[in-house]
Design a protein around this motif. Structure first.
Motif, PDB file in Angstrom:
ATOM      1  N   TRP A 602       2.052  72.474  78.662  1.00  0.00           N
ATOM      2  CA  TRP A 602       0.906  71.858  77.998  1.00  0.00           C
ATOM      3  C   TRP A 602      -0.134  71.335  78.980  1.00  0.00           C
ATOM      4  CZ3 TRP A 602       4.531  68.807  74.234  1.00  0.00           C
ATOM      5  CH2 TRP A 602       4.932  69.648  73.199  1.00  0.00           C
ATOM      6  N   ASP A 603       0.283  70.851  80.122  1.00  0.00           N
ATOM      7  CA  ASP A 603      -0.664  70.290  81.095  1.00  0.00           C
ATOM      8  C   ASP A 603      -0.118  70.525  82.501  1.00  0.00           C
ATOM      9  OD1 ASP A 603      -2.211  66.990  81.632  1.00  0.00           O
ATOM     10  OD2 ASP A 603      -2.528  68.929  82.577  1.00  0.00           O
ATOM     11  N   ALA A 604      -0.295  71.757  82.958  1.00  0.00           N
ATOM     12  CA  ALA A 604       0.268  72.132  84.259  1.00  0.00           C
ATOM     13  C   ALA A 604      -0.375  71.346  85.392  1.00  0.00           C
ATOM     14  CB  ALA A 604       0.084  73.632  84.495  1.00  0.00           C
ATOM     15  N   LYS A 605      -1.645  71.011  85.258  1.00  0.00           N
ATOM     16  CA  LYS A 605      -2.342  70.317  86.344  1.00  0.00           C
ATOM     17  C   LYS A 605      -1.661  69.010  86.708  1.00  0.00           C
ATOM     18  CE  LYS A 605      -6.833  68.378  87.618  1.00  0.00           C
ATOM     19  NZ  LYS A 605      -8.239  68.143  87.179  1.00  0.00           N
ATOM     20  N   ASN A 606      -1.250  68.258  85.706  1.00  0.00           N
ATOM     21  CA  ASN A 606      -0.676  66.943  85.962  1.00  0.00           C
ATOM     22  C   ASN A 606       0.848  66.924  85.986  1.00  0.00           C
ATOM     23  OD1 ASN A 606      -3.117  65.302  86.123  1.00  0.00           O
ATOM     24  ND2 ASN A 606      -3.387  65.772  83.960  1.00  0.00           N
ATOM     25  N   TRP A 607       1.493  67.863  85.299  1.00  0.00           N
ATOM     26  CA  TRP A 607       2.934  67.731  85.091  1.00  0.00           C
ATOM     27  C   TRP A 607       3.769  68.888  85.612  1.00  0.00           C
ATOM     28  CZ3 TRP A 607       3.786  62.978  84.176  1.00  0.00           C
ATOM     29  CH2 TRP A 607       2.831  62.210  83.481  1.00  0.00           C
ATOM     30  N   LEU A 608       3.127  69.935  86.125  1.00  0.00           N
ATOM     31  CA  LEU A 608       3.914  71.074  86.603  1.00  0.00           C
ATOM     32  C   LEU A 608       4.848  70.654  87.735  1.00  0.00           C
ATOM     33  CD1 LEU A 608       4.558  74.082  86.604  1.00  0.00           C
ATOM     34  CD2 LEU A 608       2.606  74.449  88.123  1.00  0.00           C
ATOM     35  N   GLN A 609       4.320  69.903  88.681  1.00  0.00           N
ATOM     36  CA  GLN A 609       5.153  69.520  89.831  1.00  0.00           C
ATOM     37  C   GLN A 609       6.314  68.590  89.449  1.00  0.00           C
ATOM     38  OE1 GLN A 609       5.094  66.248  91.478  1.00  0.00           O
ATOM     39  NE2 GLN A 609       6.834  67.007  92.656  1.00  0.00           N
TER      40      GLN A 609
END
Length: 841
Positions: A602-609
């Motif tokens: 849903w929000d790779a920018k903030n939560w992928l890592q």
């Protein structure tokens, strides 16, 4: 801001004389002997003659005409008038009566134009003029001598004197020709000083390349000559002037090494220190400055060294050392650096929180240098120091500062401190106009705009100006929404208090609808499915998230409701991650996995890592190596984080990598095992796993027959485990790797040590096998055969004996003992008919 630094190493030439004598003429170069000795028995020679006069016959041939040659008369030496006059002149010269010598030699030169001593007389005449300080007359005499006697024996000495006089007079172009003559024609003792003066003259006449060649030759000469150090200094000064500080540094160090004079050494060390400092080599600069200080207790070199050392300490923020050095050496510093030093004194004391010393230092600086650009900064730091000494003086000192510096770039910050102190003293009427002024100020990211808005609201609040207070609180909350800051408990509390005070102020000003909305936002829960409920859940979720571990259950419950009732919420990724993280902490890895997958989708920018990190760790918790490897590959492919603290938080534990290495090794996936164990050894925090990782890495590399790196891995293990480094099993593993790497001597020594430690038992067999294989590899086949045969006899083991028999047969075969080889093969066939040959490596 800081005072302008001193250019060119503090214009050091203003503080040091050259390493050379005061003038080139003072060098006293050796002089060739006169053309002949006087007719009378020779007197003491001039002080600058370095060789004795040549021997003369007892009687000279009668002179023609006015010659000074003596004539024999009845067995007696008859002195001619010329000889007597020359001897008289020489007597004056040798006695240091140079004025009388000038008169005598002048008369001689005039009266005896054809005498064989006339060249020497001209030279001594010039020397007498020089000794009397009449350099123009000396130059004329030398010039007349060389023009009159171009092939004379004293020409090189005269040319050297001419060159030196012209050099000292700054007539460098005129000095070149006579000095070049000496370089070309003079002996080695004259050539050295001539090369030095010629090199400097060429440089001063813009012929730098040629000049450098002469001077560098003197510097590089072995053994070094008298002027090597002076040449090194000249080149160093030239490189300094051209900003070639690295080259200058090497030359100053050369000059330092070549000199035995402490004063000269101190000069070279001090100047070299500044070159090193300009070359961005502070460690070398500091050492040279300390050397100069040891060599010079109180002179100019010490001043320069102290000043340079202070600059290094200040640049490196070694403020305690700076103040200590200054206290002991403040009388031995360069006046030209006074503004810099006084500013640094104030600032160093300020950083060290020595407030009174800071004020005193800045007072000295401002008294002498108030017109400098950095005076405004000095005055600002002085003001800050005064507020630390006596906080109650903040307001009065602020007014004093702003009056003296109305255009100060620190104007707003001084007002801020004044407003804060007035508010602390509850002088809200005085503080209010300051806060209103400050609220309109803008600045960089360090400017506390939100704090100012909040303080303005609180001041209105204290003065019961409810409408303005509500507007100010709303402005603060609005700004906090745009710029949320770093979060934390204090921040959450501040926001909640501001929201509460907003509701109170709205209520006190009879804005009841607005007050109700404020309380609903703060306290109420919206109806199911309503946008207000979504906003409330999102806001409450964020607030609880900022509340830390104590509010984590409330946060999780709120975000669960958000995901159930508003699956398309903009915060769904954060909500999914937060709920998943709670399950992860409870070790419900299976339940957490789909939430982490949703969060990063849903929000790779903030939560992928962070989500992928927990997926890797969850698979580790489940001991699912296939999933762990898959997620790890995804995690490794992510771009690195820029923030150092974030990098630490994102780091995977060494235990995970070690476990993956073990799992791969058990499955004989040696390449994967090597990768994982290698990562453990490179991990910033491997803990107790480091030594084991090196051992396992060596084992895996041995399996892959990567013998040299296996040796390195085992050796690393031995370094980390000194108590186990000589364990037999370690020696045997390392020995086998050394053998594989063809380090036969090392392998043999390890095998011998292992055998010495355990002469019996299975490890004894392994040690003997290592020694046998080493002997075989080095083509010492008789020894190999003996060793393998011994193993076969001593160890009746189905794993050990057949291999030893086979290798004994091979060794005997290589040794040319075919019968023994046949016997051992027969024994092997008889006792172990199904044996399959296995390689040791």
């Amino acid at each position: 801001m800081k005072p302008a630094t001193l250019v060119g190493g503090l214009a050091l030439t203003c503080f040091f004389a050259l390493l050379l004598p005061a003038t080139a003429q003072d060098t006293e170069p050796p002089v060739a002997p006169p053309a002949s000795t006087p007719a009378t028995p020779p007197t003491a020679q001039p002080v600058d003659q370095t060789t004795p006069p040549t021997a003369q016959p007892a009687f000279a041939t009668p002179p023609p005409d006015m010659s000074t040659n003596a004539a024999p008369t009845g067995g007696l030496i008859v002195t001619t008038p010329a000889a007597a006059r020359f001897d008289t002149a020489m007597s004056f010269y040798n006695a240091g009566q140079f004025a009388d010598a000038v008169a005598a030699f002048s008369d001689f030169v005039r009266d005896f134009p054809d005498d064989r001593h006339r060249e020497e007389a001209l030279y001594r005449l010039a020397e007498s003029y020089r000794s009397l300080g009449r350099t123009d007359d000396a130059l004329a005499a030398y010039t007349y001598q060389v023009q009159t006697y171009p092939d004379g024996t004293l020409r090189t000495s005269a040319e050297l004197r001419r060159g030196a006089i012209l050099f000292d007079a700054g007539k460098f172009a005129d000095a070149i020709a006579p000095l070049q003559f000496v370089v070309d024609k003079g002996d080695s003792s004259l050539q050295e000083i001539a090369k030095y003066l010629l090199g400097r003259s060429l440089i001063d006449t813009q012929k730098e390349t040629d000049g450098r060649t002469f001077l560098q030759g003197l510097v590089d000469a072995q053994p070094p000559g008298k002027y090597a150090g002076s040449a090194a200094q000249t080149l160093a000064e030239l490189d300094d002037a051209q900003n070639n500080y690295t080259d200058a540094l090497a030359l100053w160090q050369k000059a330092l090494a070549l000199s035995s004079d402490p004063a000269v050494q101190a000069t070279a060390a001090a100047r070299g220190g500044w070159s090193a400092l300009e070359a961005k080599k502070p460690e070398q600069a500091e050492k040279l400055f300390q050397t100069a200080r040891k060599l010079d207790a109180s002179g100019d070199s010490r001043k320069v060294a102290n000043t340079g050392l202070l600059r290094i300490l200040f640049q490196q923020k070694r403020y305690t050392e700076w103040t200590t050095l200054y206290a002991g050496e403040k009388g031995n510093l360069l006046d030209s650096a006074r503004s810099e030093i006084l500013y640094d004194l104030g600032h160093a004391s300020f950083v060290l929180k020595r407030w009174k010393e800071a004020v005193a230092g800045f007072d000295q600086y401002l008294a002498a240098f108030s017109a400098q650009d950095t005076a405004v900064t000095a005055a600002y730091e002085r003001f800050l120091a005064l507020t630390q000494i006596d906080r109650t003086r903040t307001a009065s000192e602020a007014e004093t500062y702003l009056k003296a510096w109305p255009k100060s770039p620190y104007h707003a910050r001084v007002l801020l401190l004044e407003a804060q102190e007035l508010s602390r003293e509850k002088k809200f009427n005085d503080a209010l106009p300051l806060w209103e002024n400050l609220a309109g100020e803008t600045g960089d990211t360090s400017w506390p705009h939100q704090d100012i808005l909040l303080q303005l609201a609180r001041t209105y609040d204290e003065l019961k100006q409810w409408d303005k207070a509500a507007t100010a609180y709303q402005a603060f909350l609005d700004d906090a929404g745009v710029h949320p800051g770093d979060g934390g408990d204090a921040r959450t509390k501040q926001l909640l208090e501001a929201q509460a005070r907003l509701a109170v102020c709205l209520q006190n000003s009879n804005q009841l609808l607005a007050a109700t909305d404020a309380w609903k936002t703060l306290l109420s829960q919206a109806p199911n499915g309503a946008l207000e409920q979504e906003a409330a859940l999102e806001s409450l979720g964020l607030i609880y998230a900022r509340g830390g571990p104590a509010q984590e259950p409330d946060m999780v419950a709120t975000f669960k409701k958000l995901l159930d009732q508003f699956p398309q919420s903009p915060l769904r990724a954060m909500a999914a991650f937060s709920v998943g993280d709670s399950l992860f902490k409870a070790r419900d890895y299976t339940g957490a996995e789909p939430l982490f997958l949703n969060a990063r989708n849903w929000d790779a920018k903030n939560w992928l890592q962070p989500a992928t990190q927990r997926l890797v760790l969850g698979a580790y918790g489940l001991k699912d190596d296939a999933k762990a490897e898959g997620y790890l590959k995804e995690y490794d492919a992510l771009p690195p984080l820029a923030d150092p603290q974030a990098q630490i938080a994102a780091r995977l534990p060494a235990a995970l990598l070690y476990w993956l290495g073990e799992t791969a090794a058990k499955s004989q996936k040696w390449d994967a095992a090597e990768i994982y164990y290698t990562r453990v050894t490179q991990h910033p925090d491997p803990g107790d796993l480091l030594a084991g990782a090196w051992w396992q890495l060596g084992e895996v590399q041995s399996q892959r027959k990567e013998w040299p790196v296996a040796v390195a891995s085992y050796e690393k293990y031995r370094q980390l485990k000194p108590d186990a480094k000589d364990a037999t099993v370690v020696l045997l593993a390392l020995g086998r790797a050394q053998l594989g790497a063809q380090n036969f001597d090392a392998a043999k020594k390890l095998g011998e040590q292992a055998l010495l430690q355990e002469p019996e038992g299975p490890r004894s067999a392994a040690a003997r096998t290592l020694l046998g294989e080493t002997a075989y590899a080095t083509q010492n086949y008789p020894e190999a055969a003996r060793m393998f045969a011994t193993i076969a006899v001593l160890f009746d083991d189905p794993q050990i004996a057949p291999q030893a028999m086979a290798r004994a047969a091979d060794a005997f075969d290589k040794a040319g003992d075919a019968k023994s080889a046949t016997d051992w093969r027969q024994k092997l066939q008889d006792k172990y008919p199904g044996y399959q040959t296995a390689s040791y490596l």
